[in-house]
Design an enzyme around this catalytic site. Structure first.
Site, mmCIF file in Angstrom:
data_model
loop_
_atom_site.group_PDB
_atom_site.id
_atom_site.type_symbol
_atom_site.label_atom_id
_atom_site.label_comp_id
_atom_site.label_asym_id
_atom_site.label_seq_id
_atom_site.Cartn_x
_atom_site.Cartn_y
_atom_site.Cartn_z
ATOM 1 N N GLY A 92 0.820 -1.211 0.000
ATOM 2 C CA GLY A 92 0.000 0.000 0.000
ATOM 3 C C GLY A 92 0.845 1.248 0.000
ATOM 4 O O GLY A 92 2.042 1.209 -0.275
ATOM 5 N N ASN A 93 0.226 2.377 0.291
ATOM 6 C CA ASN A 93 0.967 3.637 0.360
ATOM 7 C C ASN A 93 0.373 4.505 1.466
ATOM 8 O O ASN A 93 -0.624 4.138 2.074
ATOM 9 C CB ASN A 93 0.955 4.347 -0.995
ATOM 10 C CG ASN A 93 -0.443 4.664 -1.454
ATOM 11 O OD1 ASN A 93 -1.110 5.506 -0.860
ATOM 12 N ND2 ASN A 93 -0.916 3.949 -2.477
ATOM 13 N N ARG A 94 1.001 5.651 1.697
ATOM 14 C CA ARG A 94 0.644 6.451 2.873
ATOM 15 C C ARG A 94 -0.443 7.483 2.608
ATOM 16 O O ARG A 94 -0.686 8.352 3.433
ATOM 17 C CB ARG A 94 1.895 7.136 3.428
ATOM 18 C CG ARG A 94 2.862 6.130 4.056
ATOM 19 C CD ARG A 94 4.128 6.811 4.537
ATOM 20 N NE ARG A 94 3.829 7.971 5.352
ATOM 21 C CZ ARG A 94 4.561 9.073 5.386
ATOM 22 N NH1 ARG A 94 5.638 9.159 4.628
ATOM 23 N NH2 ARG A 94 4.221 10.073 6.157
#
Ligand code: C5P
Length: 420
Positions: free
Chosen positions: A214-216
């Protein structure tokens, strides 16, 4: 302009003083009509001093001058901030058991309300039905914003900031059109009649039943754009990828998780839209295979190699397919420090993806993602910087929508677009 500011009984009533002040400073004649409950939160002397006018609450005062209808008849605009769930229910049903209720019923002026309440109350089907009824009648609903509420909880329900309410309220008057018979339309914002699709959040690419890449991205900027577009009258579809914050009210929400799901949702929603805003952070790669069982570490293994395959570039696909009448807005989050090189990357990205506008911001370990603030540049045709924006994510959202509204002025509204 003669503006009535209704204040109802919620903690956010203290922020209504900011709404009154901003309207007075903008040169308007402001009459405050608080409910009895509102006066438990903010005092009448404060409201009289800030509005520079006497403040009335009681329905049975000033009967000789028929005050219960006079205030409403004289109003060019009515703003109710905060609007509690109770007041919203009363407005939806046309109840007039206090001076504010009478004022609203006796007025033909645009009505703008800024709901404020706990998330559960906002999401309650009764409140949502009442809000829909008011929206159908042409009432402009500003917010609620998503964020920290009075207690430890957070989510949609916080009253929108005074500057945003005032802006939406003045736009509601400006957006009023007169029909051929000289009658005025329902109150509308500058994006009324527009259909806007926004993607927000970050995609997750599963590796196995318990893990993902995923990412932030928290989704805050995209959600702020969806909220602001709705406050300005647009019909909004929000394609929400794993939001870390509450969903905004009043939008058609399509929840997705992976890039492929987001792609499908965007392709469906984008058809015939006036603007598509790709604020979501989409994974460029996904695992080549998803393990059915949890991947186990083997005794003695030195590491794990994952094979990734490219995800489709959703924005580029939309940009390179025919999209007549749909304005495409992309985002670029870059770690580049040099401002000129940052703009060069953004210009190249805008061209490569076939976007009309590209919003670029710098991101880093501590910048960009979960923050409530943002600093962006908006690149338009020919790589020209058409806006530099910084401030709260909501004010940045409004600035981006100003550019979009301006770009859409030459396009007919979406009903017409479908017919073309
Ligand atoms: O190439 P980059 O990821 O920097 O591009 C960012 C822009 O492209 C954003 O608007 C993002 O939503 C979109 N994007 C996309 N599909 C991808 C990757 C990014 O639509 N696979």
């Amino acid at each position: 302009m003669n503006v009535v500011v209704g204040i109802t009984g919620g903690i956010a009533a203290y922020k209504a003083v900011g709404v009154v002040r901003a309207l007075v400073l903008a040169g308007h004649e402001v009459h405050v009509v608080p409910t009895e409950a509102a006066l438990r939160f903010v005092g009448r002397p404060t409201l009289e001093a800030i509005s520079r006018n006497p403040v009335h609450v009681d329905l049975y005062e000033g009967v000789a001058e028929v005050r219960h209808v006079a205030i409403g008849q004289a109003a060019d605009l009515i703003v109710i901030a905060p609007a509690t769930a109770n007041t919203i229910a009363k407005l939806a049903n046309g109840l007039a058991d206090d001076l504010l209720g009478n004022t609203v019923l006796a007025s033909e002026a645009p009505l703008v309300i800024a709901p404020a309440m706990h998330t559960e109350m906002w999401r309650n089907p009764a409140t949502q039905a009442n809000v829909s009824t008011l929206a159908e009648r042409g009432v402009t609903i500003v917010g609620p914003a998503v964020g920290q509420l009075t207690g430890a909880d957070s989510g949609p329900g916080r009253m929108e900031e005074p500057e945003v309410i005032v802006r939406a309220a003045l736009a509601a008057v400006g957006g009023r059109a007169e029909d051929s018979a000289g009658r005025r339309d329902a109150a509308q914002g500058d994006l009324a009649g527009r259909r806007i699709v926004v993607s927000a959040g970050g995609t997750r690419e599963p590796l196995d039943p318990v893990r993902f890449l995923g990412n932030r991205s928290s989704g805050k900027q995209g959600v702020a754009i969806a909220e602001a577009a709705r406050a300005r009258g647009a019909e909004v579809t929000l394609v929400a990828a794993n939001l870390e914050i509450g969903e905004p009210g009043g939008c058609d929400i399509r929840r997705v998780s992976t890039a492929l799901e987001l792609r499908e949702a965007m392709q469906t929603a984008a058809a015939g839209a006036d603007a598509v805003i790709m604020a979501a952070a989409v994974a460029d790669y996904r695992p080549a295979a998803i393990s059915e069982a949890k991947i186990k570490k083997e005794p003695g293994d030195a590491g794990l190699t994952l094979e990734l395959v490219r995800n489709p570039d959703i924005l580029a696909e939309l940009g390179h397919a025919p999209h007549d009448g749909t304005l495409l807005v992309g985002f670029a989050a870059e770690t580049e420090n040099d401002p000129e090189r940052l703009l060069a990357l953004a210009r190249a990205k805008r061209e490569a993806k076939g976007a009309d506008l590209l919003v670029v911001n710098r991101v880093g370990w501590t910048e960009g993602f979960a923050s409530d603030e943002n600093r962006v540049s908006v690149i338009g045709a020919g790589g020209v910087v058409v806006a530099e924006l910084h401030g709260s994510k909501l004010s940045v959202a409004d600035g981006i929508l100003d550019v979009i509204a301006e770009a859409l002025t030459d396009h007919p509204a979406s009903e017409d677009t479908h017919a073309r």
